[in-house]
Enzyme design. Structure first.
Site: not given
Ligand code: PHE
Ligand code: ZN
Ligand code: ZN
Ligand code: CA
Length: 484
Positions: A46-47, A128, A140, A174-175, A203, A292, A307
């Site tokens: 259970d994290i 990320h 995100d 990643e972005e 993500d 975003h 959770d």
């Molecule tokens: N990778 C996208 C981002 O960081 C988010 C995302 C994840 C979109 C999975 C679609 C599916 O902005």
């Molecule tokens: Zn993003």
């Molecule tokens: Zn993302």
């Protein structure tokens, strides 16, 4: 006509290409429950969502004290990476901070490995760690980062002896187009890539109007997609499959043919009334209306989603840490790095300027290819890559696509050539030769056996040669050295 002299930085073009927005991920029909439940699954942890939330408070405070974001090249990113690394160091992980450059400045991946278990079988989990520049990036992707971090800390504290090597990755940039995860995989020696049995990606897992999506990009994926689906089913949470395609870091691993899976609670997509029926929340609204945006703060969370998805991460790490992957299956898939040249000259050696995205010759896929010769004068050019062919392989073959155009006219005389060679220490063997006689307006695939080199590290290369006049262009793309 001869080819233009090429200059410029391939890397810059790559980053620019990666910045282009990718197609939105699309959800597909409801995922069916797997045919049969797996036998005797290891007890799932259970994290603690309280701990995950505390990590997010920390990331929010890092953003707040660093100009409101955790973007690549800004102090909030480096502070995030240093903080994650310090937590993993304190828990007993072997960690590294891997730096790389991007169009927005230097960035970092944090890699952490639990130094126990069979190093030939690696189970990797990642998220990320960077945000966009407009806000603190708490959903995100503070959420994926915090869920993976808490799972790593809980795993260390669990005291179990894993059968396999467990490794975690926190990706930078990643972005900007999966820059950190691509850098990581492209810099792993082929023998190390072959040891990765599974890469799990997280993500966005705490979206305020959440969904429960399971990646469907790699349905086989060493059973991970179905294991995730069964896990949610066992908690009475319905799931849907989603094809995330190139939109997150698992794509860098998928590009190498490695098994991948992951979960997602939704971004800019709109929740349908059917989805609201099974998951609650608000139909007609985005899963994350602050995606975003500057409002992706510590207030932009659904803790139930955080959770449940965190428990799914824990379940997968516990399960795959102990999974028996067998010991005798030789690696399959392409052993070459950057095989379609889309990262420019990365991983290839030879004549500068041969690997190009020049508009004057079409690539077979993507925009880059290797354009040998086409000079129309006495000259030679080559490109090659060193590769370790596993001794355990049954067979190994080198294949590539080639398009040959020429200004030579005589029907039966060889003037200009490209040789396909294997360099094994001091011995160079020519597997085949193509010439102006093999001209074709479309790409043609050629395959040669390299099974005799298994157990050796060799260089596969293409060597072009032209006589004094009338150009021949040998344009090569999508090279593969695959074992079976
Ligand atoms: N990778 C996208 C981002 O960081 C988010 C995302 C994840 C979109 C999975 C679609 C599916 O902005
Ligand atoms: Zn993003
Ligand atoms: Zn993302
Ligand atoms: Ca290409």
């Amino acid at each position: 006509m001869s080819k233009p002299v090429l200059s410029g930085v391939l890397g810059a073009a790559l980053v620019a290409a990666a910045l282009a927005p990718s197609a939105p991920a699309t959800a597909s029909a409801t995922a069916p429950a797997p045919a049969s439940a797996p036998a005797a699954v290891a007890a799932s942890p259970d994290i603690s969502v309280t701990n995950v939330k505390a990590h997010l408070d920390q990331l929010q405070s890092i953003a707040t004290s660093n100009g409101g974001n955790r973007y690549t090249g800004r102090p909030g990113y480096r502070a995030s990476a240093d903080w994650v690394k310090s937590k993993l160091d304190a828990a007993g992980y072997t960690t590294s901070l891997q730096s790389f450059s991007t169009s927005a400045g230097t960035s970092y991946n944090v890699i952490a490995e639990w130094p126990h278990g069979d190093a030939n079988h690696v189970v990797m989990t990642g998220a990320h760690l960077d945000s966009v520049s407009s806000g603190p990036g708490i959903n995100d992707n503070g959420t994926g980062s915090a869920g993976v971090l808490e799972t790593a800390l809980a795993f260390a504290a669990s005291g179990q002896t894993p059968r396999n090597r467990v490794r975690f990755g926190f990706w930078g940039a990643e972005e900007l187009g999966l820059v950190g995860s691509k850098f990581y995989v492209n810099n792993l020696p082929a023998a190390e890539r072959d040891k990765i049995e599974l890469y799990l990606n997280f993500d966005m897992i705490g979206s305020p109007n959440p969904g429960y999506f399971v990646y469907n990009d790699n349905p086989a994926g060493n059973g991970a997609r179905d294991e995730l689906t069964s896990f949610f089913t066992s908690k009475s949470v319905q799931t849907e499959y989603i094809d995330v395609q190139g939109r997150s870091d698992h794509a860098a691993f998928r590009a190498l043919g490695l098994p991948t899976a992951g979960t997602f609670s939704g971004a800019e997509g709109i929740k349908s009334s059917t989805q609201a029926g099974k998951w609650g929340g608000t139909a007609g609204q985005a899963f994350d209306p602050c995606y975003h945006r500057s409002c992706d703060t510590i207030s932009n969370l659904n803790l139930t989603s955080l959770d449940r998805h965190s428990d799914a991460i824990g379940h997968m790490v516990w399960t795959y840490a102990q999974k028996d992957f067998g010991g005798t299956t030789p690696p399959t898939g392409n052993l070459l790095l950057n095989p379609g040249f889309e990262s420019g000259a990365v991983n290839w050696t030879g004549t500068t300027g041969v690997i190009t995205n020049s508009a004057s010759k079409p690539a077979r896929t993507g925009s880059y290819k290797a354009w040998l010769q086409g000079n129309g004068r006495s000259s030679t050019e080559n490109i090659g890559q060193s590769v370790a062919i596993p001794a355990a392989a049954t067979a190994a073959s080198l294949s590539f696509w080639i398009r040959i155009d020429t200004a030579e006219t005589t029907g039966s005389t060889v003037y200009d050539t490209v040789k396909v060679q294997v360099v094994d220490g001091a011995t160079t063997t020519t597997l085949g030769t193509l010439s102006n006689l093999n001209k074709s307006t479309s790409y043609v695939q050629k395959t040669f056996s390299v099974t005799q080199y298994k157990g050796k590290t060799v260089t596969v290369r293409f060597v072009g040669q032209e006589d004094s006049s009338l150009q021949t262009s040998f344009v090569i793309d999508d090279v593969s050295l695959a074992t079976s």
